[in-house]
Design a protein around this motif. Structure first.
Motif, PDB file in Angstrom:
ATOM      1  N   CYS A  17       0.839  -1.188   0.000  1.00 36.52           N
ATOM      2  CA  CYS A  17       0.000   0.000   0.000  1.00 36.52           C
ATOM      3  C   CYS A  17       0.882   1.250   0.000  1.00 36.52           C
ATOM      4  O   CYS A  17       1.819   1.345   0.804  1.00 36.52           O
ATOM      5  N   PRO A  18       0.610   2.216  -0.874  1.00 38.33           N
ATOM      6  CA  PRO A  18       1.434   3.426  -0.909  1.00 38.33           C
ATOM      7  C   PRO A  18       1.237   4.342   0.296  1.00 38.33           C
ATOM      8  O   PRO A  18       2.000   5.270   0.485  1.00 38.33           O
ATOM      9  N   HIS A  19       0.267   4.063   1.142  1.00 36.55           N
ATOM     10  CA  HIS A  19       0.016   4.892   2.318  1.00 36.55           C
ATOM     11  C   HIS A  19       0.954   4.534   3.469  1.00 36.55           C
ATOM     12  O   HIS A  19       1.635   5.388   4.012  1.00 36.55           O
ATOM     13  N   TYR A  20       1.003   3.256   3.832  1.00 39.11           N
ATOM     14  CA  TYR A  20       1.836   2.822   4.961  1.00 39.11           C
ATOM     15  C   TYR A  20       2.952   1.869   4.580  1.00 39.11           C
ATOM     16  O   TYR A  20       3.656   1.366   5.444  1.00 39.11           O
ATOM     17  N   SER A  21       3.101   1.571   3.299  1.00 35.91           N
ATOM     18  CA  SER A  21       4.094   0.592   2.830  1.00 35.91           C
ATOM     19  C   SER A  21       3.919  -0.754   3.520  1.00 35.91           C
ATOM     20  O   SER A  21       4.891  -1.398   3.911  1.00 35.91           O
ATOM     21  N   SER A  22       2.671  -1.150   3.683  1.00 33.04           N
ATOM     22  CA  SER A  22       2.363  -2.456   4.267  1.00 33.04           C
ATOM     23  C   SER A  22       1.532  -3.246   3.261  1.00 33.04           C
ATOM     24  O   SER A  22       0.962  -2.678   2.333  1.00 33.04           O
ATOM     25  N   PRO A  23       1.472  -4.577   3.418  1.00 32.35           N
ATOM     26  CA  PRO A  23       0.668  -5.383   2.490  1.00 32.35           C
ATOM     27  C   PRO A  23      -0.796  -4.947   2.497  1.00 32.35           C
ATOM     28  O   PRO A  23      -1.328  -4.533   3.527  1.00 32.35           O
ATOM     29  N   GLY A  36     -16.414  -6.521  -4.978  1.00 32.87           N
ATOM     30  CA  GLY A  36     -15.561  -7.048  -6.033  1.00 32.87           C
ATOM     31  C   GLY A  36     -15.205  -6.079  -7.151  1.00 32.87           C
ATOM     32  O   GLY A  36     -14.636  -6.470  -8.148  1.00 32.87           O
ATOM     33  N   THR A  37     -15.492  -4.788  -6.958  1.00 34.50           N
ATOM     34  CA  THR A  37     -15.248  -3.821  -8.032  1.00 34.50           C
ATOM     35  C   THR A  37     -13.933  -3.066  -7.900  1.00 34.50           C
ATOM     36  O   THR A  37     -13.566  -2.314  -8.803  1.00 34.50           O
ATOM     37  N   ALA A  38     -13.217  -3.239  -6.799  1.00 33.62           N
ATOM     38  CA  ALA A  38     -11.978  -2.493  -6.569  1.00 33.62           C
ATOM     39  C   ALA A  38     -11.028  -3.326  -5.716  1.00 33.62           C
ATOM     40  O   ALA A  38     -11.437  -4.259  -5.014  1.00 33.62           O
ATOM     41  N   LEU A  39      -9.748  -2.974  -5.769  1.00 35.01           N
ATOM     42  CA  LEU A  39      -8.763  -3.513  -4.837  1.00 35.01           C
ATOM     43  C   LEU A  39      -8.878  -2.716  -3.550  1.00 35.01           C
ATOM     44  O   LEU A  39      -9.189  -1.527  -3.570  1.00 35.01           O
ATOM     45  N   MET A  40      -8.619  -3.362  -2.422  1.00 35.55           N
ATOM     46  CA  MET A  40      -8.821  -2.684  -1.145  1.00 35.55           C
ATOM     47  C   MET A  40      -7.685  -2.974  -0.176  1.00 35.55           C
ATOM     48  O   MET A  40      -7.275  -4.120  -0.012  1.00 35.55           O
ATOM     49  N   CYS A  41      -7.171  -1.928   0.448  1.00 41.18           N
ATOM     50  CA  CYS A  41      -6.219  -2.104   1.539  1.00 41.18           C
ATOM     51  C   CYS A  41      -7.031  -2.451   2.782  1.00 41.18           C
ATOM     52  O   CYS A  41      -7.845  -1.650   3.247  1.00 41.18           O
ATOM     53  N   ARG A  42      -6.846  -3.632   3.302  1.00 42.37           N
ATOM     54  CA  ARG A  42      -7.612  -4.102   4.463  1.00 42.37           C
ATOM     55  C   ARG A  42      -7.146  -3.460   5.770  1.00 42.37           C
ATOM     56  O   ARG A  42      -7.784  -3.607   6.791  1.00 42.37           O
ATOM     57  N   PHE A  56      -8.566   5.769  -5.493  1.00 39.07           N
ATOM     58  CA  PHE A  56      -9.629   6.744  -5.720  1.00 39.07           C
ATOM     59  C   PHE A  56     -10.418   7.065  -4.458  1.00 39.07           C
ATOM     60  O   PHE A  56     -11.283   7.934  -4.459  1.00 39.07           O
ATOM     61  N   SER A  57     -10.091   6.392  -3.358  1.00 39.50           N
ATOM     62  CA  SER A  57     -10.783   6.655  -2.108  1.00 39.50           C
ATOM     63  C   SER A  57      -9.885   6.241  -0.946  1.00 39.50           C
ATOM     64  O   SER A  57      -9.336   5.147  -0.940  1.00 39.50           O
ATOM     65  N   GLY A  58      -9.724   7.127   0.028  1.00 40.08           N
ATOM     66  CA  GLY A  58      -8.921   6.793   1.196  1.00 40.08           C
ATOM     67  C   GLY A  58      -7.730   7.707   1.366  1.00 40.08           C
ATOM     68  O   GLY A  58      -7.548   8.679   0.635  1.00 40.08           O
ATOM     69  N   ALA A  59      -6.897   7.356   2.328  1.00 42.94           N
ATOM     70  CA  ALA A  59      -5.785   8.209   2.749  1.00 42.94           C
ATOM     71  C   ALA A  59      -4.711   8.413   1.676  1.00 42.94           C
ATOM     72  O   ALA A  59      -3.953   9.366   1.749  1.00 42.94           O
ATOM     73  N   CYS A  60      -4.643   7.530   0.694  1.00 34.80           N
ATOM     74  CA  CYS A  60      -3.601   7.663  -0.338  1.00 34.80           C
ATOM     75  C   CYS A  60      -4.201   8.035  -1.688  1.00 34.80           C
ATOM     76  O   CYS A  60      -3.616   7.739  -2.733  1.00 34.80           O
ATOM     77  N   GLU A  61      -5.338   8.699  -1.689  1.00 37.48           N
ATOM     78  CA  GLU A  61      -6.011   9.085  -2.923  1.00 37.48           C
ATOM     79  C   GLU A  61      -5.048   9.813  -3.866  1.00 37.48           C
ATOM     80  O   GLU A  61      -4.301  10.700  -3.453  1.00 37.48           O
ATOM     81  N   GLY A  62      -5.054   9.385  -5.129  1.00 33.22           N
ATOM     82  CA  GLY A  62      -4.173   9.973  -6.140  1.00 33.22           C
ATOM     83  C   GLY A  62      -2.850   9.246  -6.299  1.00 33.22           C
ATOM     84  O   GLY A  62      -2.124   9.482  -7.254  1.00 33.22           O
ATOM     85  N   LYS A  63      -2.516   8.343  -5.376  1.00 34.24           N
ATOM     86  CA  LYS A  63      -1.297   7.539  -5.501  1.00 34.24           C
ATOM     87  C   LYS A  63      -1.658   6.210  -6.155  1.00 34.24           C
ATOM     88  O   LYS A  63      -2.820   5.832  -6.206  1.00 34.24           O
ATOM     89  N   MET A  64      -0.640   5.519  -6.639  1.00 34.68           N
ATOM     90  CA  MET A  64      -0.886   4.266  -7.358  1.00 34.68           C
ATOM     91  C   MET A  64      -0.141   3.097  -6.729  1.00 34.68           C
ATOM     92  O   MET A  64       0.924   3.277  -6.136  1.00 34.68           O
ATOM     93  N   LEU A  65      -0.728   1.917  -6.899  1.00 41.02           N
ATOM     94  CA  LEU A  65      -0.004   0.696  -6.588  1.00 41.02           C
ATOM     95  C   LEU A  65       1.103   0.539  -7.622  1.00 41.02           C
ATOM     96  O   LEU A  65       0.967   0.980  -8.764  1.00 41.02           O
ATOM     97  N   ASP A  66       2.204  -0.075  -7.236  1.00 38.98           N
ATOM     98  CA  ASP A  66       3.303  -0.319  -8.165  1.00 38.98           C
ATOM     99  C   ASP A  66       2.947  -1.491  -9.072  1.00 38.98           C
ATOM    100  O   ASP A  66       2.724  -2.613  -8.590  1.00 38.98           O
TER     101      ASP A  66
END
Length: 81
Positions: A17-23, A36-42, A56-66
């Motif tokens: 996750c680009p927010h906390y660098s955790s899985p 089932g419509t999006a990937l989600m950081c649990r 598109f939603s949450g603390a890292c809005e605008g950042k991308m998964l690698d």
């Protein structure tokens, strides 16, 4: 890393996750939102688009998964070089 197959479109991403660098997942193979419509950081419930990993939603809005480039060869998913 993990791979998503949505209608034959294969995408690979680092499981980070680009927010906390955790899985993203807590349980094995649990990457999708409940509908089932999006990937989600649990860990903090950020949502990412399946097609490009953009948050598109949450603390890292605008950042991308690698992304991890993947290809399908003889029915097997491989990391592309």
């Amino acid at each position: 890393m993990f791979v998503v197959n949505r209608g034959g479109q294969i995408r690979g991403y680092l499981n980070l996750c680009p927010h906390y660098s955790s899985p993203l997942n807590i349980k094995e193979d649990e990457f999708l939102s409940s509908d089932g419509t999006a990937l989600m950081c649990r860990r903090h419930f950020a949502l990412f688009r399946l097609e490009d990993g953009m948050c598109f939603s949450g603390a890292c809005e605008g950042k991308m998964l690698d992304p991890v480039p993947v290809t399908v060869r003889d029915g097997e998913i491989e990391i592309a070089v």
